[in-house]
Design an enzyme around this catalytic site. Structure first.
Site, short mmCIF file in Angstrom:
data_model
loop_
_atom_site.label_atom_id
_atom_site.label_comp_id
_atom_site.label_asym_id
_atom_site.label_seq_id
_atom_site.Cartn_x
_atom_site.Cartn_y
_atom_site.Cartn_z
N CYS A 92 0.84 -1.20 0.00
CA CYS A 92 0.00 0.00 0.00
C CYS A 92 0.87 1.24 0.00
O CYS A 92 1.86 1.31 0.74
CB CYS A 92 -0.88 -0.02 1.25
SG CYS A 92 -2.00 1.38 1.37
N HIS A 134 -9.13 -3.75 -1.87
CA HIS A 134 -8.14 -3.01 -1.08
C HIS A 134 -8.47 -1.52 -1.10
O HIS A 134 -8.48 -0.85 -0.06
CB HIS A 134 -6.75 -3.28 -1.67
CG HIS A 134 -5.65 -2.50 -1.04
ND1 HIS A 134 -4.70 -3.09 -0.22
CD2 HIS A 134 -5.32 -1.19 -1.11
CE1 HIS A 134 -3.85 -2.15 0.18
NE2 HIS A 134 -4.20 -0.99 -0.35
N GLU A 135 -8.72 -0.97 -2.29
CA GLU A 135 -9.02 0.46 -2.41
C GLU A 135 -10.36 0.81 -1.78
O GLU A 135 -10.50 1.88 -1.17
CB GLU A 135 -8.97 0.91 -3.88
CG GLU A 135 -7.63 0.70 -4.57
CD GLU A 135 -6.44 1.33 -3.86
OE1 GLU A 135 -6.61 2.33 -3.13
OE2 GLU A 135 -5.32 0.81 -4.02
N HIS A 138 -10.01 1.55 1.81
CA HIS A 138 -9.59 2.93 2.09
C HIS A 138 -10.79 3.87 2.19
O HIS A 138 -10.83 4.73 3.07
CB HIS A 138 -8.64 3.45 1.01
CG HIS A 138 -7.24 2.95 1.13
ND1 HIS A 138 -6.43 3.25 2.20
CD2 HIS A 138 -6.50 2.18 0.30
CE1 HIS A 138 -5.25 2.67 2.03
NE2 HIS A 138 -5.27 2.01 0.88
#
EC number: 3.5.1.88
Length: 176
Positions: A92, A134-135, A138
């Site tokens: 990341c 994953h994004e 965020h």
């Protein structure tokens, strides 16, 4: 276009939950362009607006070797299409130089809006499925290190803080 500063773990701003984009404007398009420039320069394959301290639901990605297949996801929704998970080693840009395995659903459906304001839907597996999840984390104030044990997470925090301090010293040295 401009390079944007990327927030580093454990910065509390990374825990902010992103708000939906109400309208795709020229400002949003410019932010996406700046995010691509920042991501390519880092270098990385994905970047969420939350990582550059803009807390809106915007993700840019480019998984191609030649960096010529940019993808934009505005107000994305990700739905697992299987209960099957697969471990994938993740890194990341907000957790520099740290990599660890995370289990995620191996196949997902992505619904989002593009830079023209048009809705689209795709099914993804492999790296695209991992990267979008994953994004998305965020945008929800979550980092891949949250999937690690508390001991590992503390070690990661210490390593990242050391890396960030070193980068700051290097910036000061360059300015002199």
């Amino acid at each position: 276009m401009a390079l944007l500063p990327i927030l580093s773990f454990p910065d509390p701003r990374l825990r902010t939950i992103a708000k939906p984009v109400e309208e795709v404007t020229d400002e949003i398009r410019q932010l996406a362009a700046d995010m691509f420039e920042t991501m390519y320069a880092a270098p990385g394959i994905g970047l969420a607006a939350s990582q550059v301290d803009r807390h809106i639901q915007l993700i840019v990605m480019d998984l191609s070797e030649s960096k010529d297949e940019p993808m934009v996801f505005i107000n994305p929704k990700v739905t697992p299409l299987t209960e099957e998970t697969q471990p994938y080693e993740e890194g990341c840009l907000s957790v520099p130089q740290i990599y660890d395995k995370v289990d995620r659903p191996s196949r997902v459906k992505i619904e989002a809006i593009n830079l023209e304001g048009q809705a689209f839907e795709i099914e993804a597996d492999g790296l695209l499925a991992v990267c979008i999840q994953h994004e998305m984390d965020h945008l929800n104030g979550k980092l891949f290190v949250d999937y690690l044990s508390p001991l590992k997470r503390q070690r990661v925090r210490e390593k990242v803080e050391k890396i960030v301090r070193q980068r700051e010293r290097e910036k000061v040295a360059v300015k002199r």
